[in-house]
Design a protein around this motif. Structure first.
Motif, short mmCIF file in Angstrom:
data_model
loop_
_atom_site.label_atom_id
_atom_site.label_comp_id
_atom_site.label_asym_id
_atom_site.label_seq_id
_atom_site.Cartn_x
_atom_site.Cartn_y
_atom_site.Cartn_z
N MET A 1 0.85 -1.17 0.00
CA MET A 1 0.00 0.00 0.00
C MET A 1 0.89 1.24 0.00
O MET A 1 1.81 1.33 0.79
CB MET A 1 -0.90 -0.01 1.24
N GLN A 2 0.60 2.19 -0.88
CA GLN A 2 1.33 3.45 -0.91
C GLN A 2 0.64 4.46 -0.01
O GLN A 2 -0.59 4.54 0.03
CB GLN A 2 1.40 4.00 -2.33
N VAL A 3 1.43 5.24 0.71
CA VAL A 3 0.91 6.27 1.62
C VAL A 3 1.70 7.54 1.36
O VAL A 3 2.93 7.51 1.30
CB VAL A 3 1.07 5.83 3.10
N ASP A 4 0.98 8.67 1.20
CA ASP A 4 1.65 9.96 1.04
C ASP A 4 2.58 10.20 2.23
O ASP A 4 2.24 9.87 3.37
CB ASP A 4 0.64 11.10 0.99
N VAL A 5 3.72 10.81 1.97
CA VAL A 5 4.70 11.08 3.01
C VAL A 5 4.05 11.86 4.16
O VAL A 5 4.28 11.56 5.34
CB VAL A 5 5.90 11.87 2.44
N GLY A 6 3.21 12.84 3.84
CA GLY A 6 2.57 13.65 4.87
C GLY A 6 1.54 12.92 5.70
O GLY A 6 1.11 13.41 6.74
N MET A 7 1.13 11.73 5.26
CA MET A 7 0.12 10.93 5.97
C MET A 7 0.73 9.75 6.70
O MET A 7 0.05 9.10 7.50
CB MET A 7 -0.93 10.41 5.00
N ALA A 8 1.98 9.43 6.44
CA ALA A 8 2.59 8.19 6.94
C ALA A 8 2.51 8.08 8.46
O ALA A 8 2.10 7.03 8.98
CB ALA A 8 4.04 8.09 6.48
#
Length: 94
Positions: A1-8
């Motif tokens: 799953m990919q997660v935006d850096v700002g949401m990690a």
């Protein structure tokens, strides 16, 4: 799953707390705070996950938008918030 850096950090905190997510977006921190497209958001895997999240975070926060779509086939409940609130939100789940 990919997660935006700002949401990690938030997504990992939610998972550790037992709240599953379906997808998320970090929004546009430099965008217009009045523009819903600039908001960050988290979509929850189930209504139960939404309820666990809502039990920790009051619904009346300024600039936040709660979207209930689980009644729609394939829809997901989500919460949309100003990107500036992401760090505060992380503290609610750590």
């Amino acid at each position: 799953m990919q997660v935006d850096v700002g949401m990690a950090e938030l997504v990992h905190a939610l998972w550790a707390y037992g709240i599953e997510t379906a997808y998320s977006c970090q929004g546009d921190p430099d965008g217009d705070s009045e523009d819903p497209a600039a908001l960050a958001y988290v979509a929850f895997a189930s209504p139960a996950d939404t309820a666990r999240f809502a039990a920790r975070v009051a619904r009346g926060r300024p600039g936040w938008l709660w979207v209930t779509e689980h009644e729609v086939a394939g829809g997901r409940d989500s919460v949309h918030l100003p990107p500036a609130d992401l760090l505060w939100l992380c503290t609610q789940f750590t």
